[in-house]
Design an enzyme around this catalytic site. Structure first.
Site, PDB file in Angstrom:
ATOM      1  N   HIS A 134     110.344  77.180 -17.840  1.00 42.70           N
ATOM      2  CA  HIS A 134     109.334  78.044 -17.211  1.00 42.70           C
ATOM      3  C   HIS A 134     107.996  77.806 -17.907  1.00 42.70           C
ATOM      4  O   HIS A 134     107.950  77.644 -19.129  1.00 42.70           O
ATOM      5  CB  HIS A 134     109.749  79.519 -17.312  1.00 42.70           C
ATOM      6  CG  HIS A 134     108.914  80.384 -16.419  1.00 42.70           C
ATOM      7  ND1 HIS A 134     107.624  80.740 -16.730  1.00 42.70           N
ATOM      8  CD2 HIS A 134     109.178  80.943 -15.206  1.00 42.70           C
ATOM      9  CE1 HIS A 134     107.136  81.483 -15.742  1.00 42.70           C
ATOM     10  NE2 HIS A 134     108.059  81.616 -14.808  1.00 42.70           N
ATOM     11  N   GLU A 205     106.970  75.561  -9.430  1.00 50.83           N
ATOM     12  CA  GLU A 205     106.071  76.696  -9.681  1.00 50.83           C
ATOM     13  C   GLU A 205     104.715  76.171 -10.155  1.00 50.83           C
ATOM     14  O   GLU A 205     104.550  75.883 -11.352  1.00 50.83           O
ATOM     15  CB  GLU A 205     106.646  77.605 -10.776  1.00 50.83           C
ATOM     16  CG  GLU A 205     107.924  78.314 -10.403  1.00 50.83           C
ATOM     17  CD  GLU A 205     108.077  79.627 -11.180  1.00 50.83           C
ATOM     18  OE1 GLU A 205     108.346  80.646 -10.534  1.00 50.83           O
ATOM     19  OE2 GLU A 205     107.936  79.634 -12.417  1.00 50.83           O
TER      20      GLU A 205
HETATM   21  P1  13P Z   1     105.077  85.735  -9.712  1.00 49.47           P
HETATM   22  O1  13P Z   1     105.999  85.857  -8.534  1.00 49.47           O
HETATM   23  O2  13P Z   1     104.763  87.065 -10.365  1.00 49.47           O
HETATM   24  O3  13P Z   1     103.845  84.944  -9.404  1.00 49.47           O
HETATM   25  O4  13P Z   1     105.874  84.920 -10.829  1.00 49.47           O
HETATM   26  C1  13P Z   1     106.464  83.729 -10.482  1.00 49.47           C
HETATM   27  C2  13P Z   1     107.303  83.294 -11.616  1.00 49.47           C
HETATM   28  O5  13P Z   1     106.810  82.923 -12.668  1.00 49.47           O
HETATM   29  C3  13P Z   1     108.764  83.353 -11.439  1.00 49.47           C
HETATM   30  O6  13P Z   1     109.404  82.672 -12.445  1.00 49.47           O
END
Ligand code: 13P
Length: 297
Positions: A134, A205
């Site tokens: 992450h 992400e």
């Molecule tokens: P948000 O949905 O708050 O933008 O976060 C995404 C995230 O980092 C999930 O791991």
């Protein structure tokens, strides 16, 4: 002369026929694998929810989400370490279909690592998925590609499944974003055997979209996911690449989830902020459930 033209025509027709058969088989195989790939919604609570709040949220989510869960739509809750054992018990007796995930792990099975939790320990309380890579851990804890590779190996070797996050820091062109993601995959995943790789879940992400309310256009997310799948295909073959779920994360919420999920390579979401309220999270799960690939199966 006439004879030669006839032979050439027949040869050409045969070639075209074969190409058409090849392409249609490829499309059909991709479609079948797409329809059999599970969709997934993962709730990443991050460092939120005190003891009682977390239990109340889990109870509400379990009650409202369980009816949507099936082999074609999996839902995973990733609370802090604090809640894992309690949620593990709630999810298994009686079984609710919802799975448990952890936000982190140490790669060693045990030892003098104060403050850390190992994969076998997570396994014992019912954890099946573990988040790795992450961006918050990459940035705030300096977790680099080699450490992430060790974590991925540890998770797979204990029979759990890594949810591996990748994504670019800043808005940039599709070409350079994909190059960054490809490097992240190569650095921390491509040492895996085919069997181990088939257990991996990917989460794209873009860092600039996390917690900001900004997202890439859904069509851009599709393009990125398709590029990621192609990268996996080049390394592990097309069949394996088609089997791996690729989730989108970054300000995914009840208002935009349905649009993301209609794209064929967007297999679900990794949800941060919107997973902290039962109403919002249930709506995201409903959005996935309403997609033909889930509700028609
Ligand atoms: P948000 O949905 O708050 O933008 O976060 C995404 C995230 O980092 C999930 O791991």
């Amino acid at each position: 002369m006439i004879y030669n033209v006839k032979v050439a025509k027949t040869w050409l027709l045969l070639k075209i026929n074969r190409s058409i058969t090849f392409v249609s088989t490829q499309i059909l195989t991709s479609y079948v694998l797409y329809m059999t790939r599970p969709a997934m919604i993962v709730a990443n609570w991050k460092m939120n929810m005190r003891w009682a709040e977390g239990l109340a949220l889990a109870d509400a989510v379990i009650q409202r989400v369980s009816p949507f869960v099936s082999p074609t739509l999996q839902v995973v809750l990733m609370p802090s370490y604090l809640h894992l054992a309690a949620l593990g018990a709630r999810l298994t007796s009686p079984p609710r279909g919802i799975q448990l995930g952890a936000q982190n792990c140490h790669h060693a099975p045990e030892g003098p690592y104060t403050g850390e939790v190992s994969v076998p320990m997570l396994h014992d309380v019912g954890v099946r998925y573990v988040l790795v890579g992450h961006s918050e851990r990459r940035r705030q804890w300096d977790e680099g590609p080699t450490l992430l590779a060790h974590k991925v190996t540890a998770i797979c070797s204990h029979g759990l499944q890594p949810v591996f996050c990748c994504g670019e820091q800043q808005r940039t062109t599709m070409q350079s974003a994909l190059a960054i993601v490809q490097q992240q995959l190569a650095d921390s995943l491509f040492h895996l055997s085919e069997v181990a790789m088939s257990q991996v879940i990917l989460a794209y992400e873009p860092v600039w979209a996390i917690g900001t309310g900004c997202t890439p256009a859904p069509a851009q997310v599709q393009e990125m996911h398709s590029g990621i799948r192609e990268t996996i295909a080049q390394q592990y073959g097309r069949t394996l690449a088609q089997q791996i779920p690729i989730l989108y994360g970054g300000s995914c919420n009840p208002h935009n989830a349905a649009t993301f999920f209609t794209y064929p390579d967007v297999d679900g979401g990794l949800i941060g902020g919107a997973s902290l309220q039962a109403d919002a999270f249930v709506k995201v799960v409903e959005a996935m459930h309403a997609c033909p690939r889930v509700c028609l199966r």
